[in-house]
Design an enzyme around this catalytic site. Structure first.
Site, short mmCIF file in Angstrom:
data_model
loop_
_atom_site.label_atom_id
_atom_site.label_comp_id
_atom_site.label_asym_id
_atom_site.label_seq_id
_atom_site.Cartn_x
_atom_site.Cartn_y
_atom_site.Cartn_z
N GLU A 1 0.75 -1.21 -0.02
CA GLU A 1 -0.05 0.09 0.12
C GLU A 1 0.74 1.46 0.08
O GLU A 1 2.14 1.25 0.38
CB GLU A 1 -0.88 0.04 1.17
CG GLU A 1 -1.86 1.19 1.55
CD GLU A 1 -2.72 0.98 2.27
OE1 GLU A 1 -2.73 -0.14 3.32
OE2 GLU A 1 -3.84 1.77 2.48
N ASN B 1 -12.33 -1.14 -0.94
CA ASN B 1 -11.73 -1.74 0.21
C ASN B 1 -12.31 -1.39 1.43
O ASN B 1 -12.63 -0.17 1.61
CB ASN B 1 -10.10 -1.45 0.21
CG ASN B 1 -9.41 -1.79 1.74
OD1 ASN B 1 -9.11 -2.74 1.85
ND2 ASN B 1 -9.20 -0.89 2.56
N GLU B 2 -12.82 -2.32 2.27
CA GLU B 2 -13.19 -2.24 3.66
C GLU B 2 -14.28 -1.10 3.54
O GLU B 2 -14.36 0.08 4.29
CB GLU B 2 -12.28 -1.57 4.70
CG GLU B 2 -11.20 -2.80 4.98
CD GLU B 2 -10.40 -2.50 6.20
OE1 GLU B 2 -10.36 -1.48 6.50
OE2 GLU B 2 -9.64 -3.70 6.69
N TYR C 1 -7.08 -8.92 11.40
CA TYR C 1 -5.79 -8.56 11.95
C TYR C 1 -5.83 -9.40 13.32
O TYR C 1 -6.61 -9.34 14.14
CB TYR C 1 -5.38 -7.21 11.97
CG TYR C 1 -5.20 -6.59 10.59
CD1 TYR C 1 -3.82 -6.56 10.33
CD2 TYR C 1 -6.17 -5.82 9.80
CE1 TYR C 1 -3.49 -6.14 9.06
CE2 TYR C 1 -5.79 -5.42 8.46
CZ TYR C 1 -4.55 -5.44 8.11
OH TYR C 1 -4.06 -5.01 7.11
N GLU D 1 -6.43 -9.20 3.32
CA GLU D 1 -5.52 -8.46 4.53
C GLU D 1 -5.53 -9.38 5.95
O GLU D 1 -6.51 -9.53 6.47
CB GLU D 1 -5.98 -7.22 4.94
CG GLU D 1 -5.71 -6.10 3.80
CD GLU D 1 -6.10 -4.65 4.13
OE1 GLU D 1 -6.11 -4.21 5.37
OE2 GLU D 1 -6.56 -3.89 3.33
N GLN E 1 2.00 -6.33 5.37
CA GLN E 1 2.15 -5.84 4.28
C GLN E 1 3.63 -6.44 3.85
O GLN E 1 4.38 -6.72 4.63
CB GLN E 1 2.06 -4.41 3.92
CG GLN E 1 0.59 -3.82 4.30
CD GLN E 1 0.26 -2.49 3.84
OE1 GLN E 1 0.95 -1.96 3.11
NE2 GLN E 1 -0.87 -2.02 4.22
#
Ligand code: AHR
Length: 514
Positions: free
Chosen positions: A47, A194-195, A262, A317, A366
């Site tokens: 990113e 995204n999200e 996460y 992710e 990432q």
């Protein structure tokens, strides 16, 4: 009396030995394989955040750091060794405020913008579409582009697809040619936002599902290019978002749904990446294993609405999220990476392998310098993290046939909670070789594991590798890059039908059989 004392001494010692011994048993059903472990489970994410792109990948053509057309040679060489299958870009949250047309044409003419999500720094757009596609070609990896739904338009997204993939005469293909690229690129993976329940527009699931259909409709398949369109899916076990999406959109418009999760101890108190005790480690493990329950819940909903299994679950992710390194910009998410990260990485990858019937892609967050990175850089210096070595070890599973497993493992317990002490997945590659990846998550105790290899012809010992180190919080630095690396491992026995292995505490093992 003397005899009784000796006997008592013996009994106590035997008890201590018995209490210390841990054992697990595993059956590998080699003849029952039905799913393939997609190599895309080993995908990456880069990113425009902190020094992931700028500094970590892109240094510019005039840099003294050795580069090819502005892209660091050392980083590319390290990543080529682990065969990364796909690379997601430009975000993350950044994707929904990125306007791709700002990142094409002569670099000195590109407009500058503020990266509002990540540190409020100036984004000069010097790394744009052509640079990203060049990176993918240098890495020999498939691009996975995430388009802007939150602050972009249907027209903007549709033109990006046209710019990249259309071979005929059109305004966008003309522009691409003017910018130096005659032939279109091939793009498969295409994210539509995204999200979008959060940084990608704070939408409701219903609103996003309707919008998804508008955006996805105009992401066209030009020539022989076939897009695999991926919807912005839920976080963790938010099955409501998943259900709303699947009720409203089918596989003609949506080939994949993303899932984010996460491993975070507590969003307001994430804890240090390197300075932690056993209880902190255990909490991270508990949170890490939770992803398996989230996957189970999401897959149940997917099986209900997509019984033919035409839509993939893309965990695009995931990874450990700790406090940033002291003294670094809080908006840059720069964290060190220890043996703990390697262990949770291996656990996650084993979990994804075992769920590869539905999980078709996963992207650790990432790739360079951000969150659970594989590579850290500082100016011209580069170091490979313990997580990198897990990807190197696990590449044997790419596109191999998943071997279904039955396992009986003791648990590792602390603070009234428990997780399985052993975590495993196994596969058979196209040459018929069986590979088993095992983790002993217990930091204090080795474990004896007996594997019954059933449904296979006679097997024989191949090779073994191990990742471990003295301390859970050992990590690699620019000066000491070899604190946590992988090494040969021979401490296992193989008969024609079984493998017997003693896995040291806090270690990850690969066993290859012939
Ligand atoms: O990876 C960092 C951020 O985490 C991503 O930009 C976003 O999608 C997620 O919340």
């Amino acid at each position: 009396m003397k005899k009784a004392i000796i006997l008592l001494f013996f009994v106590i010692n035997v008890n201590v030995i018995v209490a210390q011994k841990a054992a697990a048993s595993i059956v590998l059903n080699v003849d029952l394989s039905k799913d393939t472990i997609s190599r895309h489970i080993y995908g990456q994410f880069s990113e425009h955040l902190g020094s992931c792109i700028y500094g970590g990948i892109w240094v510019g053509e005039n840099s003294t750091i050795p580069n090819t057309r502005g892209i660091r040679n050392d980083v590319v060489a390290a990543l080529r060794k682990i065969n990364i299958p796909n690379l997601r870009w430009p975000g993350g949250c950044f994707a929904d405020e990125y306007h791709w047309m700002d990142g094409i044409g002569p670099r000195d003419k590109r407009p500058k913008m503020i990266n509002t999500h990540w540190g409020g720094v100036v984004e000069d757009n010097s790394f744009g579409t052509h640079e990203f596609m060049d990176l993918c070609e240098q890495l020999n990896t498939e691009p996975y582009i995430c388009g802007n739904v939150g602050s972009g338009s249907v027209e903007e997204m549709s033109k990006w697809v046209e710019y990249l993939t259309f071979d005929g005469e059109s305004p966008m293909s003309k522009l691409r040619k003017e910018n130096g690229r005659e032939k279109p690129w091939k793009i498969k993976f295409w994210g539509v936002g995204n999200e979008n329940w959060g940084c990608g527009g704070n939408m409701s699931a219903e609103f996003y599902a309707d919008n998804y259909k508008r955006y996805a409709t105009y992401c066209r398949n030009y020539g022989s290019n076939r897009l695999f369109r991926i919807a912005g899916g839920p976080y963790g076990d938010d099955v409501k978002w998943m259900e709303t999406l699947l009720k409203n959109v089918n596989s003609t418009l949506m080939q994949g749904v993303s899932l984010h999760y996460y491993t975070v101890r507590d969003w307001s108190k994430k804890g240090s990446a390197t300075d932690f005790n056993e209880s902190d480690y255990f909490t991270t493990l508990v949170k890490c294993f939770e992803i398996d329950n989230h996957l189970a819940k999401q897959i149940t909903i997917m099986d209900k609405y997509d019984p033919k299994n035409e839509i993939g679950l893309m965990v695009d992710e995931w990874g450990n999220w700790f406090d940033v390194e002291p003294g670094t910009n809080p908006g840059f998410l720069y964290q060190q990476n220890t043996l703990r990260d390697a262990i949770t990485c291996a656990v996650n990858l084993n979990i994804f392998n075992n769920r590869s019937g539905r999980v078709k892609m996963a992207n650790i967050a990432q790739m360079v310098n951000v969150l659970q990175a594989l590579i850290l850089t500082d100016g011209p210096k580069m170091v490979l993290t313990p997580t990198y070595y897990v990807y190197e070890m696990f590449k044997v599973h790419h596109d191999a046939a998943l071997i279904p497993i039955n396992m009986k493992s003791p648990s590792y317990q602390l603070d009234g909670k428990s997780v399985p002490m052993v975590n495993v997945s196994a596969s058979k590659d196209k040459n018929g070789k069986v590979h088993i990846t095992l983790v002993n998550v217990n930091p204090n105790q080795e474990i004896q594991v007996e594997c019954d290899i059933r449904g296979a012809d006679k097997i024989s010992k191949g090779f073994g590798r191990i990742i471990t180190s003295k301390e859970l919080n050992s990590f690699n630095t620019f000066d000491k890059p070899d604190n946590v690396v992988s090494a040969d491992f021979n401490n296992f026995e193989v008969t024609s039908k079984s493998v017997s292995v003693k896995i040291p505490a806090k270690s990850i093992i690969l066993i290859g059989l012939n």
